[in-house]
Design a protein around this motif. Structure first.
Motif, short mmCIF file in Angstrom:
data_model
loop_
_atom_site.label_atom_id
_atom_site.label_comp_id
_atom_site.label_asym_id
_atom_site.label_seq_id
_atom_site.Cartn_x
_atom_site.Cartn_y
_atom_site.Cartn_z
N MET A 1 0.82 -1.21 0.00
CA MET A 1 0.00 0.00 0.00
C MET A 1 0.85 1.26 0.00
O MET A 1 0.40 2.32 -0.41
CB MET A 1 -0.90 -0.04 1.24
N LEU A 2 2.08 1.14 0.46
CA LEU A 2 2.89 2.33 0.70
C LEU A 2 3.04 3.26 -0.52
O LEU A 2 2.87 4.47 -0.38
CB LEU A 2 4.25 1.94 1.25
N PRO A 3 3.34 2.74 -1.72
CA PRO A 3 3.45 3.67 -2.85
C PRO A 3 2.20 4.52 -3.03
O PRO A 3 2.31 5.73 -3.29
CB PRO A 3 3.66 2.74 -4.05
N ALA A 4 1.04 3.92 -2.82
CA ALA A 4 -0.19 4.69 -2.95
C ALA A 4 -0.27 5.77 -1.88
O ALA A 4 -0.69 6.90 -2.16
CB ALA A 4 -1.39 3.76 -2.87
N ILE A 5 0.13 5.43 -0.68
CA ILE A 5 0.04 6.41 0.40
C ILE A 5 0.96 7.59 0.13
O ILE A 5 0.59 8.75 0.29
CB ILE A 5 0.40 5.76 1.75
N VAL A 6 2.19 7.27 -0.29
CA VAL A 6 3.14 8.35 -0.55
C VAL A 6 2.63 9.23 -1.69
O VAL A 6 2.73 10.46 -1.65
CB VAL A 6 4.52 7.76 -0.87
N ARG A 7 2.04 8.58 -2.68
CA ARG A 7 1.50 9.36 -3.79
C ARG A 7 0.39 10.29 -3.31
O ARG A 7 0.32 11.45 -3.68
CB ARG A 7 0.97 8.39 -4.85
N ILE B 1 8.58 8.19 -4.50
CA ILE B 1 7.67 7.07 -4.33
C ILE B 1 8.44 5.76 -4.26
O ILE B 1 9.26 5.46 -5.13
CB ILE B 1 6.66 7.06 -5.49
N PRO B 2 8.20 4.99 -3.23
CA PRO B 2 8.91 3.72 -3.09
C PRO B 2 8.53 2.76 -4.22
O PRO B 2 7.47 2.87 -4.82
CB PRO B 2 8.43 3.18 -1.75
N ILE B 3 9.43 1.84 -4.47
CA ILE B 3 9.24 0.92 -5.58
C ILE B 3 9.06 -0.48 -5.02
O ILE B 3 9.73 -0.87 -4.06
CB ILE B 3 10.46 0.96 -6.52
#
Ligand code: SF4
Lengths: 216, 580, 212
Positions: free
Chosen positions: C90-96, C183-185
């Motif tokens: 979920m993290l990439p979405a959160i950072v975005r 954004i994390p990958i």
């Protein structure tokens, strides 16, 4: 007829709307006759969390607070008894049961050692609870044989930092424990007294016939 | 306690000599099926023996014996005990087992999960992608020889906590100083991300040719994971033609919290508070399912009073869940807030009861093996009585009056997203959704557990299987739950609340058990394997939300996208349980 | 806010005109305006989200703080209430989402999971605290924090806003007006692009250690 269902539904909301004022009026009367207040008072909050609640349901934290039941659990704390001259007698004996049973393993305990003999003594040197791991399950308090770790009621602990508690921040007096959990405290005290009495009786009994070296 | 899975009724071994052997390990039941004959045997189980509902597919890694095992649990929708059958394969890559997707399409997501977490290839599965983790992730986490980055020890309690428990952040022990691990010489700059090509190619229907030879592009849109009406972090990739859905794939795993991996490291009792966090609306039912599974393994009775308390708590939880269901459904449909706010009032009152007996509003952690943790105080009992005899029946009727005849609601829900009973069974759908499709299958009646056989209640059932029936059945169920509650509160005896002494380490003999209950969302099952140690060897949760979305694609094709939101609301998924 | 608190220190207003005029600093007015209309992003992750909803609902009613307008789009939100377990997937979405929020923006870590990983910290798919990626303003411990605890945390956030000064806040100064978090990958494991070199070095070190 189209719209009948909608009207029927609206009658429910209308009744709720009406109830709000009706209930306020009823309480106004109670205030005059009995001096009870609907808002910002204990009986008011009680009313709003009872089966008769109707009308306004909101409890306006922080001005007023819900009544916290005794069993409520938040982050644990350690109990100390207030000894003579304000000495803190920590109840914890660092037996490690809480650290073992803790599901997310958020408790760290360093057992004390006697500086002279090197033998363990029943008190913790260090005690950590990582509140950012703790799941408030209450197992530590449930299985602690000494009633030394208790689940707190204080939830207003938000901070600007991460929350890792050490021995110093965890300690709270037994009087606080008594104030938040009176019945629990009473039963635990009674149990403790009974245990101590039994122990004393046993010690007295053992001393009298001068039992020879303990046999298995 | 649920009736034990018996083997007397069916003798598979006699029907398929050579291909099927009866299970001989102590503590285990059921049959072992030869891998090559699996599909044939499964078809017979479905057609000849009448086990039409395959509820659980899961895998167990028997590392010491160098075997992988896939376990299936099948039941009859007419009721009665179930049938366990399993396939054993040597633990050498590639581990391959035939897929049962042609026999029971409901295995789809569960097989994908087994592939993702255990690395078992299901040959014949049309879309075997990872499901909970992302494509490109290294390793199959549930294998016993796979270790996560924050790995400390195989089992809890960890030795570093006591007696020399200096607080160390887990990050400090990891070479990457974070919860990650990479292979040697990994270079992040050279990594080419997968970019979900596989997902989109599984949707397949990008371009179509119409009759006159014109090719049309279809739109692919993603709903979620951040979307106001997907109830958490659910995501659906949809292909649309205009407003009509022509393809759909659920994408889940955004809340995959590694429940099972952690659960296998925990001791048995430590899992109890973790189950709270599965379906976080109904921690009481989650506790019950797990307690039943472990009690089955331990072969211990449950204290009489505790049984009643359990039923009371679980039914209260069901009522609360269904109230919120209605409120949230209406929210999704656009009736912003009013019904939801009404529903939340009743929920708060029920949560007050949980808070008073269990200590927490949502994460109750109330049940223990053999009983419950503490008794219900008299004043709370009075409050429960007040709710179930006076307030809740009235409020249910009020909700009914408020909504059920509302023309707008009826127009949105009636005749939309019809699923018929047969398809629902094929897709392993359980719970209210199945019952709304005309199949009166309620585990409380079909295979009674706890003390449900003592109460008088009807299995709520509705014939049409459309969204409206799905809505109205929730109200029916609230009423039935109230009936159960009224009986339970009257009959509850005095007595001890636990048949066992409180202990923080329980002895669980080796064996397997599958405990299942009718949770408000469907069949909630716990498959627990013990090897006699303090920690479960395998701990699997059969989550109703997860299995119920298998039929999503089937139900949605050809419908409008606006109704998809309603359907999601009706399926009543909760991500904590779906992704675990 | 009432006149009294608005005009607290700094200026002494003569008693006879106290009810007629209010003198305040621009900072105070500005902070008062913002602290009373913090719009949260409608964004729930896990169990804690349910308590967040409960806090918005009948009994606790965050509308009393001007926080009831939950915006489903990050473009209109002021505060991200990270309510639940942050997973790697979920993290990439959160950072975005965070990057898309306009300044001023605040992040509140609600519950043990968002603050530090929580009970699931050891899990392979769990990010041990959102503060590894986003700047967190307030941490609310508890699992889950009760709605009252959440409101207590929101009050803490308001207190923080109260201390801001229009002269110092980053979004009125020169330079990029918002902080972008890379954004994390999703690789073989979660890759934080800010730490590429570190990861590479650690991986190389691991290789030498293993061959040794
Ligand atoms: S902190 Fe606790 S309640 Fe909140 S998301 Fe994490 S596990 Fe759930």
């Amino acid at each position: 007829m189209y719209g009948k269902g909608i009207l029927k539904g609206l009658s429910v909301t209308a009744k709720r709307f009406w109830n709000t004022y009706w209930d306020d009026a009823v309480w106004f009367w109670r205030r005059i006759t009995k001096g009870e207040k609907r808002y910002f008072s204990e009986e008011g909050v009680k009313h709003r969390s009872s089966k008769n609640a109707r009308g306004i349901f909101t409890v306006q934290y922080p001005e007023e607070q819900l009544i916290i039941p005794e069993e409520f659990r938040y982050v644990p704390f350690l109990v100390y008894d207030e000894g003579a001259e304000g000495k803190q007698e920590i109840r914890c004996t660092s037996c490690g049961i809480c650290a073992k049973v803790c599901p997310p393993q958020c408790i760290w305990i360093v057992r004390s050692n006697d500086p002279n003999t090197g033998r363990p003594i029943p008190a913790p040197t260090e005690f950590y609870i990582d509140a950012d791991i703790c799941m408030n399950c209450g197992f530590c308090a449930e299985y602690c044989p000494f009633d030394a770790i208790i689940m707190d009621h204080d939830f207003d602990i938000a901070s600007y930092e991460r929350n890792i508690y050490n021995l110093e921040t965890l300690l709270k007096p037994a009087s606080y424990y008594k104030s938040i959990r009176p019945t629990n405290y009473a039963t635990a005290e009674a149990e403790r007294k009974a245990k101590e009495a039994a122990k004393a009786a046993k010690a007295a009994g053992a001393a009298a016939p001068s039992a020879p070296a303990a046999t298995p | 306690m649920a009736a034990p899975v018996s083997t007397q009724t069916v003798d598979l071994a006699a029907r398929f000599p050579g291909a099927v052997t009866a299970e001989a390990r102590p503590g285990y039941a059921g049959f072992i099926v030869e891998k090559d004959k699996l599909v044939e045997v499964a078809t017979a189980i479905r057609d000849e023996f009448g086990f039409d509902l395959l509820t659980t597919v899961t895998a167990v890694d028997y590392l010491p014996e160098d075997k992988m095992e896939v376990v299936y649990h099948a039941y009859k929708t007419t009721g009665g005990p179930g049938l366990v059958f399993r396939v054993q394969v040597p633990r050498a890559d590639p581990i391959e087992v035939p897929s049962l997707i042609d026999v029971w399409p409901g295995v789809d997501l569960q097989e994908r999960e087994a592939w993702d977490l255990m690395g078992i290839r299901f040959s014949g599965h049309p879309d075997l992608r990872r499901i909970l983790m992302w494509e490109g992730y290294e390793g199959h986490p549930l294998r016993k020889d796979w270790q996560e980055p924050f790995y400390e020890e195989d089992v809890k309690p960890f030795k570093s906590r006591w007696p020399e428990g200096k607080h160390v952040m887990a990050e400090e022990k990891n070479p990457f100083r974070d919860n990650v691990k990479f292979l040697e010489n990994f270079d992040p700059e050279k990594w080419i991300p997968e970019n979900e090509e596989m997902l989109y190619s599984s949707l397949k229907r990008y371009t179509v040719q119409s009759e006159d030879g014109m090719s049309t592009d279809r739109i692919v849109i993603n709903m979620g994971p951040q979307h106001p009406s997907t109830h958490g972090v659910f995501r659906a990739a949809l292909t649309l033609e205009g407003e009509t859905i022509v393809g759909l794939k659920p994408v889940v795993g955004y809340l995959h919290r590694n429940h099972e991996k952690i659960g296998e490291r925990n001791t048995f009792i430590q899992n109890m508070p973790y189950t709270d966090r599965l379906d976080y609306f109904n921690s009481m039912s989650n506790n019950l399912g797990y307690a039943i599974a472990v009690e089955k393994l331990m072969k211990i009775p449950v204290a009489e009073r505790a049984e009643y308390i359990r039923v009371i708590m679980v039914e209260l939880s069901r009522i609360q869940n269904h109230f919120i269901f209605i409120g949230m459904l209406l929210n999704d449909l656009g009736a912003m807030y009013t019904p939801a706010l009404y529903a939340f009032e009743e929920r708060e009152l029920i949560l007050d009861i949980f808070e008073a007996v269990a200590g927490s509003r949502m994460m109750c952690n109330y049940l223990r093996f053999g009983g419950v943790v503490r008794d219900v105080p008299e004043d709370v009992m009075q409050k429960i009585k007040g709710l179930v005899f006076e307030r809740l029946p009235a409020k249910t009727d009020e909700m009914d009056r408020l909504l059920s005849e509302n023309e707008v609601l009826v127009a949105r829900l009636k005749g939309v997203h019809v699923i018929d009973g047969e398809t629902a069974i094929k897709y392993s759908v359980t719970g209210p959704v199945l019952r709304a499709a005309g199949v009166p299958y309620d585990i409380r009646r079909a295979d009674p557990y706890s003390i449900y056989d003592r109460f008088e209640f009807d299995v709520a059932m509705r014939p049409n299987g459309d969204l409206f029936d799905n809505y109205i059945i929730r109200l029916d169920e609230i009423r039935q739950s109230l009936r159960i509650l009224q009986q339970a509160v009257k009959q509850i005896p005095d007595g001890p609340i636990n048949s066992q002494k409180p202990q923080y380490q329980v002895r669980v003999p080796a064996g397997e058990a599958y405990g299942r209950i009718e949770s408000p969302k469907g069949e909630l099952g716990y498959y627990v394997v013990s090897n006699g140690k303090p920690n479960p060897w395998r701990y699997h949760v059969r989550a109703p939300s997860f299995v119920n979305i298998t039929c999503l694609e089937q139900m949605c094709i050809g419908t409008k996208i606006a109704d998809f939101v309603a359907l999601l609301g009706v399926l009543d998924i909760v991500m904590g349980e779906l992704d675990r | 806010m009432d006149n009294e608190r608005l005009s607290l220190p700094q200026y002494d207003i003569p008693e006879d005109i106290q009810n007629a005029v209010t003198i305040t600093t621009l900072d105070r007015l500005y902070n008062w305006g913002r602290r009373s209309s913090v719009w949260p992003l409608m964004f729930g992750l896990a169990c804690c989200a349910i308590e967040m909803i409960a806090a918005q609902a009948s009994r606790y009613d965050m509308a009393r703080f001007g926080m009831e307008v939950m915006r489903p789009t990050p473009r209109q939100a002021d505060m991200m209430l990270v309510s639940g377990t942050v997973t790697k997937k979920m993290l990439p979405a959160i950072v975005r989402l965070y990057n898309q929020m306009p300044e001023p923006k605040y992040v509140v870590a609600m519950g043990a999971c968002a603050s530090g990983g929580g009970p699931f910290k050891e899990g392979y798919n769990v990010v041990a605290g959102i503060d590894k990626f986003l700047p967190v303003d307030v941490y609310i411990p508890g699992c889950p924090p009760t709605p009252q605890a959440l409101i207590a945390g929101m009050i803490k956030l308001q207190e923080k806003i109260d201390k801001e000064s229009i002269k110092k806040v980053r979004w009125y100064r020169k330079g990029p007006d918002t902080v972008e978090v890379p954004i994390p990958i999703l690789g073989p494991d979660l890759i934080d692009p800010r730490r590429n070199q570190e990861i590479k070095a650690a991986a190389a070190q691991k290789a030498t250690k293993e061959s040794a």
